[in-house]
Enzyme design. Structure first.
Site, short mmCIF file in Angstrom:
data_model
loop_
_atom_site.label_atom_id
_atom_site.label_comp_id
_atom_site.label_asym_id
_atom_site.label_seq_id
_atom_site.Cartn_x
_atom_site.Cartn_y
_atom_site.Cartn_z
N GLU A 123 0.90 -1.16 -0.04
CA GLU A 123 0.12 0.01 0.04
C GLU A 123 0.83 1.40 0.05
OE1 GLU A 123 -2.94 -0.20 -0.76
OE2 GLU A 123 -3.28 -2.18 -0.31
N HIS A 126 1.95 2.01 -3.59
CA HIS A 126 1.14 2.83 -4.37
C HIS A 126 1.20 4.18 -4.19
CE1 HIS A 126 -1.19 -0.35 -6.33
NE2 HIS A 126 -1.61 -0.75 -5.14
#
Length: 250
Positions: A123, A126
Site C-alpha cells: 500500500e 502505491h
C-alpha cells in the site's frame, strides 16, 4: 479546431515523472501539491465516516510496522499515519501523503508481522509511485480524448454523449484496466523491496497472497482482463520472481 489544439497542447505540457525502483515513465496531469491536498482531504473523510478500532494493541502493532517501512521509503516529507478501521472487509489502502488505513478484515488473514508488512509495503508503494494521481491523469486524458475525437470526426452534437460513453468503455478496457494491473504488479515489487529493507521476510509475501487466493476462490471474480488486479496465480508467480531479484545484503 481551436479546442483540439488547446487540448493537445495541454497533454503535451503535463509533467513527466518516473516511478521509484522500477523507473517506469509516467503520464501525469496532477501535481504533487494537488495530490497531497487530495490525500489529506480524503483521509479526514475516512476518519470521520469510519469506525476506528479501539484495540490499542492492534493499532500499536500496525503503527510499529508502518513506521519501520516508512523509515526506509525515502519520503520523510510524508505525514505518515497508520490507522486500523473496524471493518470485516479484507482491505487496506494508502492515500497520498502517507495516510495508511488497515481494515480488521485483512488483519485476520495476516498470520504474522511479516505478512502485515507485505500489505503495508504494497500500500505504501502505491503512494510512493503516485499510482492514484497517474490513474486520475489517464482518466482525465481519456475524457479529453473522447471530446477531441468526437469533434475531429465530426460526430453530430446529438450523438456526442453516446460516443463519449462508448469511447470511455473502450479506453477503460484497453488502457486504464491494464495499467491498473501494472500498478498492482509494481506495488508488489516496490512493496517487497520496502519490507525487505525494513528487515521483514519477503518469503511471507507468497504465503499471504496464497491465503488471499484461497479466500478469493470462495467469491465470484471478473475475468482477469476485466479486473484491476492480476490473476492470483500470475501475481504469486511474479512475487516469487521479485524475491529472487532482491539484493543479497540490505
Amino acid at each position: 479546431m481551436k479546442f483540439i489544439v488547446t487540448a493537445l497542447l495541454g497533454l503535451l505540457l503535463v509533467g513527466c515523472t518516473k516511478t521509484p525502483l522500477t523507473n517506469r515513465s509516467q503520464f501525469m496531469m496532477i501535481s504533487p501539491d494537488q495530490e497531497m491536498t487530495l490525500g489529506a482531504t480524503e483521509a479526514k473523510k475516512v476518519v470521520e465516516t469510519s469506525k476506528i478500532s479501539t484495540d490499542k494493541k492492534l493499532q500499536d502493532r500496525v503503527k510499529r510496522i508502518g513506521a519501520q517501512i516508512a523509515a526506509v521509503s525515502g519520503r520523510s516529507d510524508f505525514a505518515w499515519e497508520f490507522t486500523v478501521i473496524q471493518d470485516d472487509t479484507p482491505n487496506a489502502f494508502c492515500l497520498p501523503g502517507g495516510k495508511v488505513f488497515f481494515y480488521t478484515g485483512i488483519l485476520k488473514i495476516t498470520e504474522n508481522d511479516d505478512q502485515i508488512a507485505t500489505v503495508m509495503g504494497h500500500e505504501i508503494a502505491h503512494a510512493l509511485a503516485r499510482h492514484g494521481a497517474e490513474r486520475m491523469s489517464m482518466q482525465n486524458a481519456s475524457n479529453i480524448g473522447a471530446q477531441v475525437l468526437a469533434v475531429a470526426l465530426n460526430v453530430p452534437a446529438q450523438y456526442q454523449n453516446l460516443y463519449a460513453q462508448a469511447y470511455g468503455v473502450t479506453s477503460q478496457v484497453g488502457l486504464i484496466l491494464p495499467y491498473s494491473r501494472t500498478f498492482e504488479h509494481e506495488a508488489d515489487q516496490i512493496g517487497l523491496y520496502l519490507m525487505w529493507k525494513a528487515g521483514y521476510n519477503p518469503a511471507q509475501a507468497v504465503k499471504f497472497w496464497e491465503n488471499m487466493a484461497r479466500l478469493s476462490k470462495s467469491s465470484q471474480k471478473p475475468p482477469a482482463f476485466l479486473s484491476t488486479h492480476p490473476a492470483d496465480e500470475e501475481r504469486i508467480r511474479e512475487i516469487r520472481a521479485y524475491i529472487a531479484q532482491l539484493p543479497v545484503t540490505r
